[in-house]
Each structure stands twice: as C-alpha cells, then as structure tokens.
Scaffold this active site. Sequence first.
Site, PDB file in Angstrom:
ATOM      1  N   ARG A   1       0.818  -1.224   0.000  1.00  0.00           N
ATOM      2  CA  ARG A   1       0.000   0.000   0.000  1.00  0.00           C
ATOM      3  C   ARG A   1       0.847   1.268   0.000  1.00  0.00           C
ATOM      4  O   ARG A   1       0.458   2.297   0.561  1.00  0.00           O
ATOM      5  CB  ARG A   1      -0.960   0.015   1.205  1.00  0.00           C
ATOM      6  CG  ARG A   1      -1.878  -1.194   1.286  1.00  0.00           C
ATOM      7  CD  ARG A   1      -2.852  -1.279   0.109  1.00  0.00           C
ATOM      8  NE  ARG A   1      -3.640  -2.516   0.180  1.00  0.00           N
ATOM      9  CZ  ARG A   1      -3.301  -3.657  -0.420  1.00  0.00           C
ATOM     10  NH1 ARG A   1      -2.182  -3.723  -1.145  1.00  0.00           N
ATOM     11  NH2 ARG A   1      -4.063  -4.722  -0.329  1.00  0.00           N
TER      12      ARG A   1
ATOM     13  N   SER B   1     -10.459   0.947   3.654  1.00  0.00           N
ATOM     14  CA  SER B   1      -9.759   0.491   4.863  1.00  0.00           C
ATOM     15  C   SER B   1      -9.074   1.670   5.557  1.00  0.00           C
ATOM     16  O   SER B   1      -8.380   2.460   4.912  1.00  0.00           O
ATOM     17  CB  SER B   1      -8.710  -0.563   4.504  1.00  0.00           C
ATOM     18  OG  SER B   1      -9.330  -1.718   3.976  1.00  0.00           O
TER      19      SER B   1
ATOM     20  N   GLU C   1      -4.018   3.700   6.809  1.00  0.00           N
ATOM     21  CA  GLU C   1      -3.907   3.545   5.361  1.00  0.00           C
ATOM     22  C   GLU C   1      -4.599   4.710   4.661  1.00  0.00           C
ATOM     23  O   GLU C   1      -4.159   5.176   3.619  1.00  0.00           O
ATOM     24  CB  GLU C   1      -4.535   2.229   4.918  1.00  0.00           C
ATOM     25  CG  GLU C   1      -4.491   1.987   3.417  1.00  0.00           C
ATOM     26  CD  GLU C   1      -4.975   0.598   3.035  1.00  0.00           C
ATOM     27  OE1 GLU C   1      -5.674   0.483   2.015  1.00  0.00           O
ATOM     28  OE2 GLU C   1      -4.652  -0.362   3.751  1.00  0.00           O
TER      29      GLU C   1
END
Length: 302
Positions: free
Chosen positions: A174, A225, A295
């Site tokens: 990510r 998320s 995130e």
Amino acid sequence: MEALLKELQEKEVGKVLPNEPLANHTTMKIGGPADVLVEPKSLEKLQETMETINKYKVKWTAIGRGSNLLVSDLGIEGVVIKLGNGMDHLELEGEEVHVGGGYSLIKLVTIISKKGLTGLEFAGGIPGSVGGAVYMNAGAHGSDMSKVLKKAHILFEDGKMEWLTADELNFSYRTSILQKERPGICLEAVLNVEQGNREEVVAQLQKNKDYRRDTQPFSYPCAGSIFRNPLPDYAGQLIEKAGLKGHKIGGAKVSDMHANFIVNDDGAKAQDVLDLIEYIKETILEKYNIQLETEVEIIGRK
C-alpha cells in the site's frame, strides 16, 4: 488568491470553483472547502494550471475520486487539483492499457474483463481512480498495482513531469515512492495485461466484486480500509476482537460489517473520525501491543 483565480478562469483550464466544499468530492462525504478547486479538462490544461500555480507560489494538492481520503473540517489551503473528466482517457494496444489517472478503476476493470484480458481482476470493486491506485499501490486478493504497472506519468511538487517504471516507483504494501520520498501524482499509467479466457476472467471479477459487496460497508459513506494490516495480523480482526465494532464518536462509527472501516453514520465531521482513529489505535496498542498505522490519507488544514 483572487489574481490566481481570475487567471485560471481566463485561461479556461477547466472547472474552477472557489471555496468548494470537499465533502462533495470525497467518498466519505466529509471535508471543508478548498480555497480553489480545479478540474483540468486535459493534460495540456493541467500543465497550464501548474504553471499558473507556480507563478503565484501557491500550495497545491491533488485528489482523484476522493476514496481513501479524509479531508480536514477546515478544508485545504491553496489549489486542489481534481483529476477527473479530461484526465480519463483509455486506449488499448494489444496487451497494454494506456489509461488516464482520473479514470475510474472499477470502470476500467469491467471494460478490460469483458475483452477477456486478465491481470486486473483483483481490483474488482475497489473504488477510486487509476492515479490513486498507483499512488497507494492499491490491491486485494493477493495482487496489487505493482504486479500490472509498466510505467506511470508523474507530476512532481515542482511542476515537472516524468515517466517512472514500476521499479522506480519502489512499490511495497500500500505504498509507493510518491507518498513521501518523491511526492507526486499519477497523471496516466501503462498497464500490462494478458489475453485470457473471457468467461473465466468475468467470473473471477464478479466473484471479487461479490466478496467486497458482502463483506464491506460501501452502502455507507466511507473511505475504504482505515488501517494498514500489521501482517501477519489483520487490522479488522484485531479491532473486532477488541470489541470495537459499532463503537461511535460523534457521527463516525466503526462498521458493524467490517471493523477496519469507519463509516459516516450520521453527519460525521473529520474530527469525529480522527478521534475514533486515535481511540482504536490506543486500544489496540494497550490490548495487543500492536501499533496500527493509517492507510487512509489524512490531508488539509489542522
């Protein structure tokens, strides 16, 4: 700012909106105003926009479709560049996909799958733009953008543009080089796909979409998320085990469906979400001695 606004309008770079509420441009439906929001109508007009911004030495921020984003209640200083209409071209050249940074990732995956091209099924149901997916190295189901990206056209903070290969973007979980080491945004991307069996590709894509629909709360305003998975653990499982599903602060709530999602349950402010994020982090650290990292990208005035 008035002179900058006037010049951008005179150059007809695209939509130029003063004091535009960013709640209108994020999937969480949260965010104060941008001093000026610009949606360039072409790559050339984006270049003109950047030249003008640099001329006036004004801060700028780029957004795509506003997923994976939490914008401050106080908004964002300077110019917000939205990559949308005009930055959403798509061309197929054999097993190469040339696509604009403003193109919808869901739309792209759907079109590609119907042609029997495989490689992007993992992205079925992931909201947001191609540019944002490259920036965050979006992924699911054991794959991510690093597996399919050949190169990306990047706009850097100083206004310069450069093509970077997947290796040069230094992808990890990510993460890409664009977030910290060389801050920039993806204007367009070249992706590698392969010819596959159309029925199998479409079936796998649908399976991934169904899984996301059945396990994630996209019927509520949310940003995807909230936390990175602290592998080998999973953020959602830790938060659920801590008994935080359904926990609310103000209008922000930990989703009853998936604990790694915070939903805008009832007119939430960004501060509600930030307070809930901190509460979750403190709880998980205290209970399991694990430091969760966000995130979701948090931007704007403090």
